[in-house]
Design a protein around this motif. Structure first.
Motif, mmCIF file in Angstrom:
data_model
loop_
_atom_site.group_PDB
_atom_site.id
_atom_site.type_symbol
_atom_site.label_atom_id
_atom_site.label_comp_id
_atom_site.label_asym_id
_atom_site.label_seq_id
_atom_site.Cartn_x
_atom_site.Cartn_y
_atom_site.Cartn_z
ATOM 1 N N GLY A 176 9.719 4.216 9.677
ATOM 2 C CA GLY A 176 9.732 2.763 9.574
ATOM 3 C C GLY A 176 9.533 2.275 8.151
ATOM 4 N N ALA A 177 9.503 0.956 8.020
ATOM 5 C CA ALA A 177 9.317 0.313 6.712
ATOM 6 C C ALA A 177 8.399 -0.880 6.883
ATOM 7 N N SER A 178 7.265 -0.865 6.199
ATOM 8 C CA SER A 178 6.313 -1.969 6.279
ATOM 9 C C SER A 178 5.581 -2.075 4.956
ATOM 10 N N ASP A 179 5.057 -3.267 4.693
ATOM 11 C CA ASP A 179 4.304 -3.462 3.446
ATOM 12 C C ASP A 179 2.876 -3.865 3.775
ATOM 13 N N ASP A 180 2.066 -3.991 2.737
ATOM 14 C CA ASP A 180 0.673 -4.438 2.855
ATOM 15 C C ASP A 180 0.413 -5.358 1.668
ATOM 16 N N SER B 14 3.490 -2.726 -2.004
ATOM 17 C CA SER B 14 4.869 -2.978 -1.601
ATOM 18 C C SER B 14 5.272 -2.010 -0.503
ATOM 19 N N THR B 15 6.467 -2.225 0.045
ATOM 20 C CA THR B 15 6.976 -1.329 1.080
ATOM 21 C C THR B 15 7.044 0.112 0.567
ATOM 22 N N VAL C 167 3.506 1.666 0.218
ATOM 23 C CA VAL C 167 2.976 2.100 1.518
ATOM 24 C C VAL C 167 3.627 3.413 1.937
ATOM 25 N N GLU C 168 4.937 3.514 1.720
ATOM 26 C CA GLU C 168 5.657 4.738 2.059
ATOM 27 C C GLU C 168 5.107 5.927 1.274
#
Length: 500
Positions: A297-301, A307-308, A311-312
């Motif tokens: 998946g792809a998500s940010d904080d 950034s996305t 987080v990755e």
């Protein structure tokens, strides 16, 4: 499936034994007490009352009888007052403001305020169409009913609190019963689901392997079945020792072909197996995993300044730093959040680290086809890909996993399926052809025409051809006679006038 066993598993036997009351006389007596004490229909809250069964407590029954007798007396009193006043519409009612009161229409109310009725009936309230009264007998009866209600509820609460105290004293025995019921509930639910999903019992072994045949994602399969579709099952074989299979598989193929589903279903089935559940597959042989790591998946904080891509990278770092040879790892599209070469370099290094340092069972999905060459240099690494075929210019996903790398990602075709404008799709195809011909440096791409200046595709490719266009497409000018040519002109004129 217990049919093939002489005795049920120890877990089930233990749960059943814990439910037996034969050697628990105090608990058996309490169970009988609760069964006889509670009514068949219970209220939501204890304060509502009515939860103690009739016949359990004599004092409570006497109080309830008093309440019922009082209500019977109200009905009798209403009939007596109706006869005394000769008012057939006289009614005794109740609300939270006045309590019990006598209500008649306004015309009869005037008569009740005059002697001799005024000596008995006390005026309480005048309304637009009715008047309300009370009497000394009615007020006394209301007080009696109110006391009976309070006494009955207090008696019920006293019984309830005594049952709670008894339950508290039997805490360990009740906890054992609850544990047995919980175990049987989980076992029964799993058995029912396993029968519905055609799941099988996994084989747990000491070796760090993951060998599954015809695996299916239980959630996706249920959704497809609800829509009348079937799920394409796939195999997966991993061995952290690199003996019975590779310990790391690079998964390539088009978007939407099922790479993420393939990754997730395998670790989901590993979790189900280690939880003691059956798994939706033909067969599963699993060496227990100490941890299962997932980076999908792809998500940010953004609230923490991440950034996305950050987080990755944080999640990928946690996996590379913690995974052991007994772990199972899935990584999906590592490196996609940065430039092509940066992302490829990071993904390349991650694959090598998983193979050489972590030495864990891993599935690594990627669109960096350059990584597929690592299967030739890393001895315990292999390629697998999701099948897709082009048919009449469209992309058809087969959702089948086969050995070997994918030849391309079909990204432009997926963009077309998503509804990108035809002009944008053609522009992407033109750029892709240059890149695939290894002419994709910044300088050589300058040779491509600007998007705004791109020759638009023929109208026939943007929409369905009109009737006039179909007539012209089928025309052989050399074969037309003068008369046929004139008739054709009239037909084209008619088509143009009708907007076709």
């Amino acid at each position: 499936d217990l049919s093939s066993q002489d005795e049920p598993p120890a877990e089930i036997s233990s749960a059943c034994a814990s439910l037996s009351l034969a050697d628990k006389p105090k608990l058996a007596a309490f169970a009988q007490q609760v069964t006889s004490a509670l009514a068949a229909e219970l209220p939501m809250q204890a304060r509502d009352g009515g939860f103690i069964a009739a016949g359990y407590d004599r004092a409570l029954d006497e109080t309830r009888t008093l309440k019922e007798d009082a209500r019977t007396f109200i009905a009798r009193l209403e009939a007596d007052y109706g006869t005394e006043t000769a008012i057939s519409g006289l009614r005794i009612k109740h609300n939270n403001v006045l309590g019990y009161f006598i209500e008649v229409n306004a015309r009869h109310g005037e008569a009740m305020m005059k002697p001799p009725l005024a000596a008995t009936f006390i005026h309480r309230q005048t309304m637009a169409n009715a008047m309300r009264f009370s009497t000394t007998a009615l007020s006394e009866l209301e007080a009696k009913i109110s006391r009976a209600d309070g006494e009955a509820l207090a008696r019920e609460m006293d019984i309830f609190n005594r049952l709670l105290a008894e339950a508290d004293s039997l805490g360990p025995e009740l906890a054992q019963i609850a544990d047995g019921l919980a175990r049987l509930d989980v076992a029964a639910a799993n058995a029912e689901w396993a029968a519905e999903a055609s799941a099988v019992r996994p084989e747990l072994v000491d070796a760090p392997v993951f060998d599954i045949e015809a695996a299916r994602h239980p959630v996706v399969e249920a959704a497809l079945r609800a829509g009348g579709q079937g799920f394409t099952a796939n195999d997966c074989r991993l061995d952290a020792r690199g003996e019975a299979g590779p310990r790391l598989i690079l998964v390539t193929g088009p978007n939407m072909a099922g790479k993420s589903t393939f990754l997730r279903q395998n670790v989901l089935l590993a979790i189900l197996a280690q939880a003691g559940c059956y798994v939706p597959a033909r067969r599963l042989r699993l060496g227990l995993a100490d941890r299962i790591f997932s980076r999908v998946g792809a998500s940010d904080d953004l609230s923490r300044g991440r950034s996305t891509f950050m987080v990755e990278m944080i999640e990928t770092a946690a996996i590379l730093n913690q995974a052991t040879p007994n772990s199972i790892v899935i990584l999906d599209e590592v490196g996609r959040g940065t430039s092509t070469w940066d992302g490829l370099a990071i993904a390349w290094a991650a694959v090598e680290h998983l193979h050489e340092v972590n030495k864990c069972r891993a599935l690594f999905a990627t669109h960096y086809h350059e990584l597929t060459g690592l299967a030739d240099t890393l001895k315990a690494c292999a390629n697998a890909s999701l099948r897709a075929q082009e048919w009449r210019g469209d992309l058809v996903f087969l959702h089948e996993v086969k050995p070997g790398p994918a030849d391309r990602s079909y990204g432009v075709q997926v963009a077309k399926l998503a509804g990108l404008p035809v002009a944008a799709v053609r522009r992407a195809e033109a750029v892709l052809k240059r890149l695939e011909a290894k002419e994709g440096s910044a300088k050589r791409l300058e040779d491509l025409p600007l998007f705004a200046a791109t020759v638009p595709p023929p109208r026939s490719e943007l929409r369905e051809p009109s009737e006039a266009e179909r007539l012209l497409a089928d025309l052989d000018p050399d074969a037309l006679t003068p008369k046929e040519a004139l008739e054709l002109v009239y037909r084209l004129k008619k088509a143009a006038d009708s907007g076709a």
